[in-house]
Design a protein around this motif. Structure first.
Motif, PDB file in Angstrom:
ATOM      1  N   CYS A  47      -3.026  -0.213   3.851  1.00  0.00           N
ATOM      2  CA  CYS A  47      -4.219  -1.010   3.579  1.00  0.00           C
ATOM      3  C   CYS A  47      -3.818  -2.476   3.409  1.00  0.00           C
ATOM      4  CB  CYS A  47      -4.917  -0.504   2.321  1.00  0.00           C
ATOM      5  SG  CYS A  47      -5.474   1.201   2.510  1.00  0.00           S
ATOM      6  N   CYS A  79       0.882  -1.161   0.000  1.00  0.00           N
ATOM      7  CA  CYS A  79       0.000   0.000   0.000  1.00  0.00           C
ATOM      8  C   CYS A  79       0.916   1.205   0.000  1.00  0.00           C
ATOM      9  CB  CYS A  79      -0.922   0.044   1.214  1.00  0.00           C
ATOM     10  SG  CYS A  79      -1.937   1.538   1.207  1.00  0.00           S
ATOM     11  N   CYS A 103      -0.502   4.132   2.504  1.00  0.00           N
ATOM     12  CA  CYS A 103      -0.514   3.968   3.960  1.00  0.00           C
ATOM     13  C   CYS A 103      -0.279   2.511   4.301  1.00  0.00           C
ATOM     14  CB  CYS A 103      -1.810   4.511   4.561  1.00  0.00           C
ATOM     15  SG  CYS A 103      -3.292   4.064   3.652  1.00  0.00           S
TER      16      CYS A 103
HETATM   17 FE    FE Z   1      -3.331   2.030   2.944  1.00  0.00          FE
END
Ligand code: FE
Length: 215
Positions: free
Chosen positions: A121, A116, A119
């Protein structure tokens, strides 16, 4: 009690401070929890349920069962590739951060890896909480720029001709890598196969374990 035991434990009677051995991290979590509860931000009972869920019910053992089933049941594999959210729900795995799950299969030609870049995820219902490195800036940057370098960092070398596909998770889509079934596992049942499916193999930073590795 022998003299030796008594000697080992003689400090106990001399101290009156709390001997509970909390690690610094545990102590910080405990302190934070106390403040959040005191201020009314969180309900301690709800916190306990959440923590218990992610400690015992949710984790990579769920994903391992999904992958093992996909290795022995071609019809299940087809359903998984068509709609992974529905296919993992068949095994009872559902919940937050798993609503739009996509399964990507490793083949002799292609290796898949998940990141990700924004961030962290991650498909919680099948893999649990993400490992610390998954959330790190170096992994997030290098997985896209140099996926083979990341694999090397994890001790994985792929054949030169094999393509590496990197999938960038988002708040909407989470990916589950289906690693290749290891050679030498013909006739194995799902439970035995599941033991070969590591967390990293389902992120794509690893491969499934060989039968020798678990013998
Ligand atoms: Fe994320």
């Amino acid at each position: 009690m022998t003299d030796h035991d008594h000697h080992d434990h003689h400090h106990h009677d001399d101290h009156d401070h709390d001997h509970s051995e909390l690690s610094p991290m545990d102590a910080r979590v405990r302190a934070l929890e106390t403040i959040l509860v005191a201020k009314g931000y969180v309900d301690p009972a709800a916190l306990d349920v959440l923590i218990e869920t992610y400690e015992t019910k949710v984790g990579p053992h769920n994903g391992a069962r999904v992958v093992a089933k996909s290795w022995v049941d071609p019809a299940y594999r087809a359903r998984l590739l068509a709609d992974a959210t529905a296919a993992v729900a068949e095994l009872g795995f559902a919940g937050r951060q798993g609503e739009h799950l996509v399964a990507v299969e490793n083949t002799p030609d292609t290796h898949n890896m998940v990141v990700c870049t924004l961030c962290s995820c991650y498909p919680w219902p099948v893999l649990g909480l993400p490992p610390v490195w998954y959330k790190s800036a170096p992994y997030r940057a290098k997985a896209v720029r140099d996926p083979r370098g990341v694999l090397a960092d994890f001790g994985v070398t792929l054949p030169a001709g094999k393509a590496v596909k990197v999938w960038d998770s988002t708040a909407e889509i989470r990916y589950l890598v289906l690693p290749e079934r290891p050679a030498g596992t013909e006739g194995w049942d799902e439970a035995r196969l599941a033991a070969l499916v590591s967390r990293d193999s389902m992120i794509g930073t690893g491969l499934a374990r060989s039968p020798e590795a678990v013998a």
